[in-house]
Design an enzyme around this catalytic site. Sequence first.
Site, short mmCIF file in Angstrom:
data_model
loop_
_atom_site.label_atom_id
_atom_site.label_comp_id
_atom_site.label_asym_id
_atom_site.label_seq_id
_atom_site.Cartn_x
_atom_site.Cartn_y
_atom_site.Cartn_z
N ASN A 8 0.70 -1.26 0.01
CA ASN A 8 0.07 -0.43 0.10
C ASN A 8 0.62 1.28 -0.13
O ASN A 8 1.35 1.65 1.05
CB ASN A 8 -1.23 -0.16 1.05
N TRP A 9 0.98 1.91 -1.06
CA TRP A 9 1.60 2.91 -1.31
C TRP A 9 1.28 4.25 -0.50
O TRP A 9 1.99 5.21 -0.67
CB TRP A 9 2.32 3.18 -2.79
N LYS A 10 0.27 4.41 -0.30
CA LYS A 10 -0.76 5.43 0.62
C LYS A 10 -0.36 6.52 -0.41
O LYS A 10 -0.88 6.16 -1.77
CB LYS A 10 0.19 5.69 1.82
N HIS A 92 -9.77 1.10 5.38
CA HIS A 92 -8.12 1.39 6.27
C HIS A 92 -8.31 2.26 7.19
O HIS A 92 -9.00 2.88 6.87
CB HIS A 92 -7.29 1.71 4.95
N GLU A 94 -6.70 4.61 8.20
CA GLU A 94 -6.52 5.88 7.64
C GLU A 94 -7.68 6.09 6.97
O GLU A 94 -8.12 7.87 7.31
CB GLU A 94 -5.65 5.74 7.13
N GLU A 162 -5.61 -5.33 10.69
CA GLU A 162 -4.09 -4.17 10.75
C GLU A 162 -4.85 -3.27 12.23
O GLU A 162 -5.25 -2.33 11.87
CB GLU A 162 -4.30 -2.94 9.97
N GLY A 168 2.83 2.18 10.35
CA GLY A 168 4.02 3.38 10.50
C GLY A 168 4.77 3.34 11.76
O GLY A 168 5.48 4.34 12.19
N SER A 207 3.70 -2.60 10.15
CA SER A 207 5.14 -2.57 10.35
C SER A 207 6.03 -3.54 10.36
O SER A 207 6.83 -3.87 10.44
CB SER A 207 5.16 -2.21 12.27
N GLY A 228 3.09 -1.32 4.52
CA GLY A 228 2.69 0.55 4.13
C GLY A 228 4.14 0.45 4.06
O GLY A 228 4.41 0.90 2.43
N GLY A 229 4.97 1.23 4.42
CA GLY A 229 6.27 1.36 4.43
C GLY A 229 7.10 0.89 3.33
O GLY A 229 8.08 1.79 1.85
P1 PGA Z 1 3.12 0.00 7.69
O1 PGA Z 1 1.30 0.69 6.91
O2 PGA Z 1 3.54 -1.39 7.39
O3 PGA Z 1 3.85 1.00 6.93
O4 PGA Z 1 2.81 -0.19 8.88
C1 PGA Z 1 0.54 -0.57 6.66
C2 PGA Z 1 -0.25 -0.30 6.27
O5 PGA Z 1 -0.85 0.54 6.54
O6 PGA Z 1 -1.19 -0.57 5.33
#
Ligand code: PGA
Length: 246
Positions: A8-10, A92, A94, A162, A168, A207, A228-229
């Site tokens: 997930n590149w956000k 998600h 977010e 999640e 993050g 993470s 994500g990251g």
């Molecule tokens: P992260 O994000 O791997 O940067 O913790 C995961 C996500 O929000 O899907």
Amino acid sequence: MRKLAAGNWKMNGGRAALDEVAALCAAHPAPECEMLLCPPATLIAQMAWAARGKALKIGGQDCHPAVSGAHTGDISAPMLKDAGAAYVIVGHSERRTDHGETDALVRAKAGAAIAAGLIAIVCIGETEAERDAGATLAVIGAQLDGSLPEGATAATLVLAYEPVWAIGTGRTPTIAEIAEVHGFLRARLTERIGAEAAGVRLLYGGSVKPSNAAEIFAVSDVDGALVGGASLKAVDFGAIVAALAA
Ligand code: PGA
């Protein structure tokens, strides 16, 4: 079941980042798991083009529940499909936090995604306060019940656990905590959709990185990750793909 490594590149990445896609596809031409990247909407069509004929699938990060209409700034599930997406993330944390998305809206989005021929990745997870209060299973059980679309099958639904406090932050639940939640989710899903539940991929997210991926993937009922990251760089995401495929 084919396990799933989903990135997930956000809100990250422009056209220059397509170099990472080329590097990822070159390094992992035929992985023993499914490999998915969900870039910002601006990159979906170009990334799908870059991934044509390759092992990489492309997904969106959100969709509107309607097919079309007067919804400025929104993107529908059929539009994502038309742009080359095979998956879409819905619910998600977010989105739930930044845009006030409710379980009912997430369920409508997931239903729209499936109706458009996309695979819906439905995200759920507890906050740190909820975990500290011992409410984790109650919270995610309610989210699952409220977000699950009608008629979901192993072919159309992926569930991503999640924990909000792990996203993050570099912090993750213990292996035992992940195992407890994933076992709970499999059982709850079985109550809801019967035998289909056995084939639904349950992803862990929050993470995940090359250094902890193998340990997390060894947990029963963990069928992949939502990353994500660590999905932004081909070398890191590739290492996670390799851990899942091992
Ligand atoms: P992260 O994000 O791997 O940067 O913790 C995961 C996500 O929000 O899907």
